[in-house]
Design a protein around this motif. Structure first.
Motif, PDB file in Angstrom:
ATOM      1  N   GLN A  66       4.669  18.050  17.131  1.00 49.65           N
ATOM      2  CA  GLN A  66       4.185  18.977  16.424  1.00 49.65           C
ATOM      3  C   GLN A  66       2.953  18.987  15.665  1.00 49.65           C
ATOM      4  OE1 GLN A  66       7.771  19.934  13.605  1.00 49.65           O
ATOM      5  NE2 GLN A  66       9.074  18.234  14.440  1.00 49.65           N
ATOM      6  N   PRO A  67       2.545  20.060  15.461  1.00 47.26           N
ATOM      7  CA  PRO A  67       1.137  20.288  14.817  1.00 47.26           C
ATOM      8  C   PRO A  67       1.033  19.900  13.210  1.00 47.26           C
ATOM      9  CG  PRO A  67       1.587  22.591  14.817  1.00 47.26           C
ATOM     10  CD  PRO A  67       3.109  21.669  15.513  1.00 47.26           C
ATOM     11  N   ARG A  68       1.715  18.974  12.977  1.00 43.80           N
ATOM     12  CA  ARG A  68       1.766  18.444  11.456  1.00 43.80           C
ATOM     13  C   ARG A  68       1.633  16.701  11.556  1.00 43.80           C
ATOM     14  NH1 ARG A  68       3.323  22.563   8.253  1.00 43.80           N
ATOM     15  NH2 ARG A  68       3.548  20.915   6.402  1.00 43.80           N
ATOM     16  N   ILE A  69       1.157  16.336  10.373  1.00 37.65           N
ATOM     17  CA  ILE A  69       1.022  15.044   9.979  1.00 37.65           C
ATOM     18  C   ILE A  69       1.780  14.443   8.665  1.00 37.65           C
ATOM     19  CG2 ILE A  69      -0.842  13.433   9.269  1.00 37.65           C
ATOM     20  CD1 ILE A  69      -2.887  15.118  10.635  1.00 37.65           C
ATOM     21  N   GLN A  70       2.473  13.475   8.888  1.00 30.26           N
ATOM     22  CA  GLN A  70       3.205  12.736   7.413  1.00 30.26           C
ATOM     23  C   GLN A  70       2.094  11.946   7.141  1.00 30.26           C
ATOM     24  OE1 GLN A  70       6.180  13.184   5.815  1.00 30.26           O
ATOM     25  NE2 GLN A  70       5.023  11.822   4.567  1.00 30.26           N
ATOM     26  N   ALA A  71       1.655  12.061   5.921  1.00 30.64           N
ATOM     27  CA  ALA A  71       0.719  11.060   5.124  1.00 30.64           C
ATOM     28  C   ALA A  71       1.432  10.222   4.183  1.00 30.64           C
ATOM     29  CB  ALA A  71      -0.209  11.870   4.875  1.00 30.64           C
ATOM     30  N   TYR A  72       1.207   8.768   3.883  1.00 26.37           N
ATOM     31  CA  TYR A  72       1.556   8.170   2.930  1.00 26.37           C
ATOM     32  C   TYR A  72       0.373   7.670   2.591  1.00 26.37           C
ATOM     33  CZ  TYR A  72       6.682   8.523   4.109  1.00 26.37           C
ATOM     34  OH  TYR A  72       7.872   8.836   4.459  1.00 26.37           O
ATOM     35  N   ILE A  73       0.111   7.578   1.175  1.00 30.05           N
ATOM     36  CA  ILE A  73      -0.801   6.807   0.203  1.00 30.05           C
ATOM     37  C   ILE A  73      -0.042   5.694  -0.457  1.00 30.05           C
ATOM     38  CG2 ILE A  73      -2.921   6.683  -1.088  1.00 30.05           C
ATOM     39  CD1 ILE A  73      -3.722   9.345   0.074  1.00 30.05           C
ATOM     40  N   ALA A  74      -0.135   4.566   0.024  1.00 32.95           N
ATOM     41  CA  ALA A  74       0.718   3.601  -0.638  1.00 32.95           C
ATOM     42  C   ALA A  74       0.010   2.324  -1.326  1.00 32.95           C
ATOM     43  CB  ALA A  74       1.693   2.828   0.524  1.00 32.95           C
ATOM     44  N   VAL A  75       0.411   2.145  -2.523  1.00 36.72           N
ATOM     45  CA  VAL A  75      -0.141   1.128  -3.460  1.00 36.72           C
ATOM     46  C   VAL A  75       0.864  -0.042  -3.494  1.00 36.72           C
ATOM     47  CG1 VAL A  75      -1.198   0.505  -5.714  1.00 36.72           C
ATOM     48  CG2 VAL A  75      -1.517   2.944  -4.856  1.00 36.72           C
ATOM     49  N   LYS A  76       0.315  -1.318  -3.068  1.00 39.07           N
ATOM     50  CA  LYS A  76       1.287  -2.497  -3.215  1.00 39.07           C
ATOM     51  C   LYS A  76       1.440  -2.997  -4.762  1.00 39.07           C
ATOM     52  CE  LYS A  76       0.232  -4.327   1.095  1.00 39.07           C
ATOM     53  NZ  LYS A  76      -0.100  -5.657   1.858  1.00 39.07           N
ATOM     54  N   ALA A  77       1.975  -1.939  -5.629  1.00 40.40           N
ATOM     55  CA  ALA A  77       2.256  -2.358  -6.857  1.00 40.40           C
ATOM     56  C   ALA A  77       3.088  -1.179  -7.573  1.00 40.40           C
ATOM     57  CB  ALA A  77       0.820  -2.069  -7.720  1.00 40.40           C
ATOM     58  N   GLY A  78       4.159  -1.609  -8.141  1.00 38.89           N
ATOM     59  CA  GLY A  78       5.289  -1.063  -8.952  1.00 38.89           C
ATOM     60  C   GLY A  78       5.683  -1.549 -10.111  1.00 38.89           C
ATOM     61  N   SER A  79       6.786  -1.485 -10.548  1.00 41.09           N
ATOM     62  CA  SER A  79       7.447  -1.646 -11.623  1.00 41.09           C
ATOM     63  C   SER A  79       7.419  -3.160 -11.988  1.00 41.09           C
ATOM     64  CB  SER A  79       8.892  -1.292 -11.986  1.00 41.09           C
ATOM     65  OG  SER A  79       9.642  -1.576 -10.939  1.00 41.09           O
ATOM     66  N   LYS A  80       7.584  -3.996 -10.807  1.00 39.56           N
ATOM     67  CA  LYS A  80       7.379  -5.294 -10.983  1.00 39.56           C
ATOM     68  C   LYS A  80       6.121  -5.989 -11.890  1.00 39.56           C
ATOM     69  CE  LYS A  80       6.327  -8.095  -7.516  1.00 39.56           C
ATOM     70  NZ  LYS A  80       6.434  -8.651  -5.957  1.00 39.56           N
ATOM     71  N   THR A  81       5.131  -5.179 -11.469  1.00 38.98           N
ATOM     72  CA  THR A  81       3.869  -5.601 -12.173  1.00 38.98           C
ATOM     73  C   THR A  81       3.639  -4.759 -13.271  1.00 38.98           C
ATOM     74  OG1 THR A  81       2.644  -4.163 -10.467  1.00 38.98           O
ATOM     75  CG2 THR A  81       2.794  -6.397  -9.863  1.00 38.98           C
ATOM     76  N   ASP A  82       4.635  -3.991 -14.004  1.00 38.22           N
ATOM     77  CA  ASP A  82       4.321  -3.514 -15.066  1.00 38.22           C
ATOM     78  C   ASP A  82       4.189  -4.697 -16.349  1.00 38.22           C
ATOM     79  OD1 ASP A  82       4.612  -0.850 -14.602  1.00 38.22           O
ATOM     80  OD2 ASP A  82       6.823  -0.785 -14.893  1.00 38.22           O
ATOM     81  N   PRO A  83       3.222  -4.517 -17.220  1.00 37.44           N
ATOM     82  CA  PRO A  83       3.056  -5.367 -18.454  1.00 37.44           C
ATOM     83  C   PRO A  83       4.452  -5.601 -19.210  1.00 37.44           C
ATOM     84  CG  PRO A  83       1.271  -3.633 -18.613  1.00 37.44           C
ATOM     85  CD  PRO A  83       2.333  -3.395 -17.308  1.00 37.44           C
ATOM     86  N   ALA A  84       4.822  -6.607 -19.643  1.00 37.67           N
ATOM     87  CA  ALA A  84       6.275  -6.759 -20.342  1.00 37.67           C
ATOM     88  C   ALA A  84       6.363  -6.039 -21.389  1.00 37.67           C
ATOM     89  CB  ALA A  84       6.461  -8.355 -20.493  1.00 37.67           C
ATOM     90  N   ASP A  85       5.232  -5.585 -22.047  1.00 45.59           N
ATOM     91  CA  ASP A  85       5.585  -4.888 -23.417  1.00 45.59           C
ATOM     92  C   ASP A  85       5.170  -3.215 -23.105  1.00 45.59           C
ATOM     93  OD1 ASP A  85       2.819  -5.299 -22.409  1.00 45.59           O
ATOM     94  OD2 ASP A  85       1.901  -5.442 -24.624  1.00 45.59           O
TER      95      ASP A  85
END
Length: 977
Positions: A66-85
């Motif tokens: 198909q003349p389309r592209i699935q794109a993901y821009i991923a960051v290895k960070a989420g809620s686990k690395t949220d500051p505790a406060d």
């Protein structure tokens, strides 16, 4: 919280020494131009893995289907690395990454910036102030200053750019250790896409923050109304007291939601949104040699920097069962979970296989011992593979009269069988065979390819493991599984969550702050967006279906065969399609359910399931209101035995009185549970709004009718099914003629077909005045749907309707979303859709939706009603919506059996052509005047039925009566039982 997982992709279970000898699946290096890359030999996706000079990972998986592209821009960070406060911070940032930079999303950055700086400082004051009176005064200043800043902002320019280039499914999600931005774009727009993505991640501006914060409040309130979310959070809190998997939630605490810090959000961005912590994953129609140069050029500005490591104290072993209880309006259920090592370990890789042995939907221990024998209403097992730890989760719903402790005993009994090796010797080979089929199907899809690659990237899993899965599975023995189970699954090392029905006394909703609607400048456009829109895009020639050319036709006996040949792989999918359903015979859906519990004169029900699973064949009988399908899919090498088995089961299934007794109890319990589902209640109200008290939703068997059904009645329906006229649909490696010849020997039909019974007819109500249908449900939010019956189907309206939906209510940049959520912060989710009928004799229907806090219901209704009566004109949004339709159709390719179903759908509408061609040729010529005329003719000043699901403790009758004549049907009237 969204945890995105690859299922069945990590099943090696091999020792370190074995991993050194991988046969054909080894990492190799290659070079193209100035760029080195890695790849895995034998990888059918031909994926390349690049690491740019600044540390950015780029993963490319080309496919030209198909003349389309699935794109993901991923960051290895989420809620686990949220500051505790500041929990919920990663999720906040995800929302704000759609707001633009100093180049787009702004009319005048020099005037906007000082106001945003002031808002920053005000939030810091608000965050640190405890005195409520002072907080209110500060918030008033935030609200006032935000309104001033918004005069210089252009809301959702990002989405307009994506829409204008033909993008689809623009979205993002945050989980424990990943934040991922997802787009599906035409391959012809890749230069525009990469240019704007590089700008998007360069220096995001946190504008229009307080209205977006209110959207997050709404999302939190939706979570408070979600029993499954509460169960998951309770489970992880008990399982991980030391790790942020359990210590914090993705969406954050109410206290932190009320006290955000833009400076903390910005610090998070600078800490984690760095190239050595990010990946660009692309799959679709492109040349990887050309693509890598484009990506490298656009993201070269990013600078490598150290990423703060996440540190946690290891979890202590669980030495006695940990019990938690969760209350809510949904039906009771039970969850049991065991803790395992993280994603990169050998034991995590084997855990997915263990989950499939316990439950795979067909022949797992839970499937055969508990579900098939109807010892509980439902049961499942799955592996959640996370970076630090993994979890084996067992879930079950009790049957009528069954306690949750009874369910617990049954589920733990299956764990004991696993430990003893009390499962079929051919189960592991059968799982391997099914995975082979699944992997082929996944590799067909450019979207699924990208998703699998992205999941492995963010969880740190070696892609070689995925590619080698089938080969490695065959090396795992029953003894390996038994040793694994005995090592980890003990009688006392689990967490169990009892989901009980009842009021949740711990729910504290996030209160509505006073928000003055802000200017969104929907009709304005920044110079940057003008530059993006002006960039050239390679033209793509649309491809229309020609039903005569694209569909092969043949005969199997006296049955028509419609076929599309699969020239890519060994997958087949076969359908027997009947023009009858529950409106023809209310017992047909019950017979379809009964079939899964029946054996034949020579095979038990369990043996039937095992046989299908061993063949890697899926088989089901699906019924809707006016259509039914026998569906068979598998590997072409197993086509003959698969069809033979289906034919045998349909023709020779035997009555089983015990199974019927259990099925009746199961159906009644399922129906009781269904009445506790707010989405089902809303579905019932919408049907009531369309048809009145006698409607398709409540056209079902009464309890008395269920009690009166006999086993012979149901079996006779199944035995006689293929005696009714039907059509065969085939997608597979054979031609139509070959398939017809093969099926003529396998699929026996009578010389003449039995006539269909007379179908139940429903008449839509003539809506002459406003009505309100209300159903009470214990929830924090209120959900409202506007329902209106429209005229019968007209293909001439299709282009206008497609454009209207895209412009008015179909996406982030739509008028409805912009006004109700972005400007007024009245909802997390809102949309409007004019849906055309599926048959030429049926009516179209308009549905609008707002999910909002109960105390904002009146404001939300007023906002939607204003739009229904007067549609604002936004020139740029209109152009983007029109361009999106053209480019989406231009790059859409209907393939596989989708061609067959498109043909049949067209037939039901009285068409013999691909209507997309008409839409493509017409939509681009439509102006706003035509769209406004359609809006005024179909929606303006018209009567609607308001369907409202909410708590009667939060919504008064007087409020509801403002909008029309109030009717409060009881649950039996809604559901019909």
């Amino acid at each position: 919280m969204k945890i995105k997982l690859s299922i069945m992709l990590l099943l090696t279970g091999l020792s370190a020494s074995t991993l050194k000898a991988q046969g054909p699946y080894v990492w190799k290096t290659g070079k193209s131009g100035a760029y080195n890359y890695k790849y895995v030999t034998g990888d059918p996706t031909h994926s390349r893995f690049y690491t740019l000079k600044n540390g950015l990972t780029v993963i490319l998986s080309p496919t030209e289907k198909q003349p389309r592209i699935q794109a993901y821009i991923a960051v290895k960070a989420g809620s686990k690395t949220d500051p505790a406060d500041h929990t919920g911070l990663a999720h906040y940032l995800e929302h704000m990454m759609f707001k633009g930079t100093d180049k787009y999303g702004t009319l005048d950055w020099t005037k906007e910036k000082p106001l945003l700086n002031k808002i920053d400082d005000l939030y810091e004051q608000y965050n640190s102030t405890k005195d409520e009176a002072k907080r209110k005064e500060i918030y008033k200043q935030i609200d006032k200053t935000s309104g001033e800043a918004a005069k210089f902002a252009i809301a959702n320019e990002y989405d307009k750019m994506m829409t204008g280039m033909g993008g689809q499914n623009s979205n993002a999600f945050t989980s424990f250790e990943q934040t991922v931005y997802t787009e599906d774009i035409p391959s012809s727009s890749i230069d525009k896409f990469l240019t704007m993505q590089a700008e998007r991640f360069r220096a995001p501006v946190l504008r229009i923050f307080h209205t977006e914060l209110e959207a997050v409040y709404e999302e939190k309130n939706r979570g408070l109304d979600s029993d499954p979310r509460k169960v998951q959070e309770a489970l992880f809190a008990a399982m991980f007291p030391n790790n942020n998997y359990g210590k914090q939630t993705t969406i954050g605490t109410i206290e932190h939601l009320k006290n955000p810090s833009l400076k903390a959000i910005r610090k998070y961005y600078y800490d984690y949104y760095v190239p050595n912590n990010m990946g660009v994953i692309l799959s679709g129609d492109f040349n990887p040699d050309v693509m890598i140069a484009k990506v490298a050029k656009n993201f070269a500005y990013m600078k490598n920097k150290p990423v703060p490591p996440y540190k946690f104290a290891p979890e202590a072993p669980i030495t006695s069962p940990i019990t938690r209880e969760v209350y809510g309006p949904n039906p009771e259920n039970l969850t049991i979970a065991f803790r395992f090592p993280g994603a990169s370990t050998r034991d995590a890789r084997i855990l997915n296989l263990v989950g499939s042995i316990l439950a795979n939907g067909k022949a797992g221990l839970i499937d055969l011992d508990l579900t098939k024998k109807q010892k509980l209403l439902s049961g499942s097992a799955s592996a959640d593979i996370l970076k630090d730890y993994s979890v084996l989760t067992l879930r079950a719903t009790p049957a009528k009269g069954q306690s949750l402790d009874d369910v617990k005993t049954l589920m733990l009994g299956e764990i004991d069988k696993l430990k003893k090796g009390d499962f079929s010797d051919d189960l592991i080979p059968s799982i391997t065979n099914n995975y082979k089929k699944s992997k082929i199907e996944q590799d067909e899809s450019y979207v699924q390819r990208a998703s699998n690659l992205m999941d492995d990237f963010t969880s740190g899993v070696d892609w070689r493991t995925d590619v080698a899965t089938i080969a490695e599975l065959s090396k795992i023995t029953k003894a390996d599984i038994m040793a694994f189970a005995n090592k980890y699954l003990h009688d006392n090392n689990y967490v169990v969550v009892y989901k009980r029905q009842g009021a949740d006394k711990n729910v504290i909703k996030v209160d509505k702050p006073p928000i003055t609607p802000v200017e969104v400048n929907a009709g304005k456009q920044s110079p940057y967006v003008q530059m993006i829109n002006a960039m050239p895009a390679n033209p793509v020639k649309p491809v229309w279906l020609d039903f005569d050319r694209d569909i092969q036709r043949a005969k199997s006996g006296n049955v028509d065969v419609l076929a599309v040949q699969n020239k890519d792989n060994s997958i087949f999918r076969l359908y027997y399609r009947f023009d009858m359903g529950s409106w023809t015979n209310k017992l047909l859906p019950m017979a379809a359910q009964y079939l899964q519990f029946l054996g034949t004169d020579k095979m038990s029900a369990e043996e039937v399931s095992k046989s299908f699973y061993k063949l890697a064949t899926s088989f089901s009988v699906n019924t809707s209101t006016d259509l039914s399908h026998v569906i068979i899919s598998g590997l072409q090498e197993n086509f003959n035995p698969s069809v033979t088995l289906v034919e045998n089961v349909l023709a020779n299934c035997k009555p089983n009185e015990a199974a019927l007794t259990s099925l009746k109890a199961r159906m009644k319990k399922s129906r009781e549970n269904f009445k506790l589902n707010k989405s089902a209640i809303m579905q019932g109200l919408v049907s009531y709004a369309q048809y009145g008290a006698d409607n398709p939703f409540n056209y079902t068997l009464s309890d008395e009718e269920i009690d009166a059904v006999t086993a012979d009645q149901l079996v006779n329906i199944l035995h006689s099914l293929t005696g009714y006229k039907h059509t065969i649909l085939y997608y597979g490696p054979q031609t139509a003629t070959q398939a017809g010849t093969t099926l003529s020997q396998l699929h026996k039909t009578p010389a003449s077909f039995t006539a269909y019974p007379v179908k139940k007819q429903f008449t839509r109500v003539n809506q002459s005045k406003n009505m309100v249908l209300f159903a009470n449900f214990d929830m924090v939010q209120a959900e409202i749907q506007w329902v209106r019956n429209e005229a019968t189907y007209s293909p001439a309206k299709t282009p206008t309707i497609e454009l209207f939906n895209g412009y008015f209510g179909g996406g982030i940049s739509s008028i409805v979303f912009q006004n109700i959520r972005e400007s007024k912060a009245l909802a997390y989710s809102t949309y409007a859709n004019y849906a055309q009928a599926q048959k030429k004799e049926d009516n179209d229907i308009f549905v609008g939706y707002v999910g909002t806090q109960a105390d904002k219901m009146n404001e939300a209704i007023a906002a939607m009603n204003e739009l229904l009566n007067t549609m604002p004109e936004s020139g740029e949004a209109f152009k983007a919506a029109r361009e999106n339709i053209v480019k989406s159709i231009e790059t859409e390719r209907i393939t596989q059996e989708g061609i067959l179903f498109s043909y049949l759908a067209a037939q039901r509408k009285g068409l013999d052509y691909d209507i997309r061609k008409t839409t493509f040729e017409t939509a681009g010529k439509l102006g706003f005047a035509e769209l406004n005329a359609f809006h005024d003719a179909e929606l303006k000043g018209k009567p609607y039925t308001y369907c409202v699901v909410a708590s009667d403790k939060r919504i008064s009758d007087d409020d509801l009566k403002k909008y029309g004549e109030l009717n409060k049907p009881d649950i039996k009237q809604i559901f019909g039982y």
